[in-house]
Write an enzyme that holds these catalytic residues in place. Structure first.
Site, PDB file in Angstrom:
ATOM      1  N   SER A 121       0.830  -1.206   0.000  1.00 12.29           N
ATOM      2  CA  SER A 121       0.000   0.000   0.000  1.00 12.29           C
ATOM      3  C   SER A 121       0.861   1.250   0.000  1.00 12.29           C
ATOM      4  O   SER A 121       1.962   1.270   0.574  1.00 12.29           O
ATOM      5  CB  SER A 121      -0.880  -0.004   1.247  1.00 12.29           C
ATOM      6  OG  SER A 121      -1.502   1.251   1.436  1.00 12.29           O
ATOM      7  N   TYR A 145      -1.911   0.537  10.178  1.00 16.14           N
ATOM      8  CA  TYR A 145      -2.147  -0.169   8.917  1.00 16.14           C
ATOM      9  C   TYR A 145      -0.928  -0.046   8.000  1.00 16.14           C
ATOM     10  O   TYR A 145      -0.424  -1.051   7.474  1.00 16.14           O
ATOM     11  CB  TYR A 145      -3.380   0.396   8.212  1.00 16.14           C
ATOM     12  CG  TYR A 145      -3.490  -0.075   6.777  1.00 16.14           C
ATOM     13  CD1 TYR A 145      -3.770  -1.406   6.489  1.00 16.14           C
ATOM     14  CD2 TYR A 145      -3.285   0.802   5.713  1.00 16.14           C
ATOM     15  CE1 TYR A 145      -3.844  -1.856   5.171  1.00 16.14           C
ATOM     16  CE2 TYR A 145      -3.352   0.369   4.401  1.00 16.14           C
ATOM     17  CZ  TYR A 145      -3.631  -0.958   4.137  1.00 16.14           C
ATOM     18  OH  TYR A 145      -3.682  -1.400   2.839  1.00 16.14           O
ATOM     19  N   LYS A 149       1.709  -3.062   6.582  1.00 20.45           N
ATOM     20  CA  LYS A 149       1.992  -3.353   5.173  1.00 20.45           C
ATOM     21  C   LYS A 149       3.485  -3.253   4.888  1.00 20.45           C
ATOM     22  O   LYS A 149       4.038  -4.036   4.108  1.00 20.45           O
ATOM     23  CB  LYS A 149       1.209  -2.414   4.258  1.00 20.45           C
ATOM     24  CG  LYS A 149      -0.306  -2.520   4.364  1.00 20.45           C
ATOM     25  CD  LYS A 149      -0.818  -3.956   4.273  1.00 20.45           C
ATOM     26  CE  LYS A 149      -0.739  -4.517   2.880  1.00 20.45           C
ATOM     27  NZ  LYS A 149      -1.374  -5.855   2.785  1.00 20.45           N
TER      28      LYS A 149
END
Length: 315
Positions: A121, A145, A149
């Site tokens: 991402s 998050y 990633k």
């Protein structure tokens, strides 16, 4: 024809990747726990293994699967992906996204699967400033998050180097659009579905901050059509199948075109012919002001370029 293990294949992006792989002459086995994916997104002839990556029986499952059919590689999309939720429950995100990736790498390697295509991402970059970001830009994620990633990328790269695997990590920028209504994004956090719902229901959209350092005060993102993204996966898979080619490594998937939240609202109003009510809400923790891709490397390495614009994404 190659066959890929597609984790998260019943999700919004996964279903499009499955469709693109099959259209290009490849096949896939889908592994999904259906916690957010939908079985109805899958064609009837697709083999679905319903399980979690954290299931302790995963190694035995994959070994049994590869004893019955060849799997040429793994396309690993399964992950939790909400930035606000990751801020609220960071340990859950580390467990699911990092723990799940580590468990998958171990199980896939034990089963003799030698190629990994990892879903990453643009959240790994964090605050980026005014210029498009290339893959060598510093990675300073602003949310758990994004951290998970990035940690997944590290795990894939280091394990691939140690175990002699071929690998690629695709850093998605903001994904939107759909090949059909049946495959549309039904999530509660991505901007375009939320704008579309506001247009249909008349309930105001929450715009998180109008005082960002951007031209109209709302966040700028680089939106890429999910079908373009799916085609990028096919291009990466085909390079991974060529054992004489270098592993692609980390690649951005975007259009190098900034679009603000209010510009997305305007595109939906223009294409759908109806107003989108909105209200300004406080900024969300973990959101950077601007994230736009430099997509030069993926064009050079995979020959891939996005071909669909924002109006096609909001149709």
């Amino acid at each position: 024809m190659s066959t890929w293990l597609l984790t998260g294949g019943a999700g919004y992006i996964g279903a499009h990747v499955l469709r693109a792989l099959r259209a290009a002459g490849h096949d896939a086995v889908v592994l999904d726990d259906l916690s957010s994916g939908l079985a109805e997104r899958l064609p009837d002839d697709v083999h679905l293994v319903r399980t979690s990556l954290l299931d302790p029986d995963l190694p035995a499952m994959l070994t049994g699967l590869t004893s019955r059919r060849r799997l040429d590689g793994v396309v690993h999309l399964a992950a939790k992906k909400s930035v606000p939720e990751s801020v609220a429950v960071p340990l859950h995100y580390y467990e699911e996204n990092v723990g799940g990736t580590v468990a998958l790498l171990r199980a896939a390697t034990a089963a003799g699967i030698g190629r990994v295509l990892y879903s990453s991402s643009a959240a790994v970059y964090g605050e980026t400033g005014a210029d498009p970001v290339g893959e060598d830009f510093p990675t300073l994620p602003t949310s758990p998050y994004g951290e998970t990633k990035l940690a997944g990328e590290w795990a894939v790269r280091r394990h691939a180097e140690a175990a002699g695997l071929r690998w690629c990590a695709l850093r998605y920028f903001n994904v939107a659009g759909a090949a059909s209504a049946a495959l549309a994004d039904r999530g509660a956090t991505n901007l375009l579905p939320l704008v579309a719902r506001a247009a249909e229901s008349g309930e105001p959209l929450s715009v998180f901050g109008d005082d960002w350092p951007t031209p109209d005060g709302t966040c700028l993102r680089d939106y890429v059509h999910v079908e373009d993204l799916a085609e990028a996966h096919v291009a990466a898979a085909q390079v991974l199948l060529d054992d004489d080619a270098p592993s692609p490594g980390v690649l951005n998937v975007g259009r190098n075109e900034p679009t603000s939240v209010l510009e997305v609202v305007g595109a939906v109003e223009r294409v759908r012919g109806r107003p989108v009510p909105y209200r300004v809400a406080p900024r969300r923790p973990g959101d950077p002001a601007r994230v736009v891709a430099d997509a030069t490397r993926i064009a050079d390495v995979l020959g891939w370029r996005a071909s669909r614009g924002i109006d096609q994404m909001v149709m």
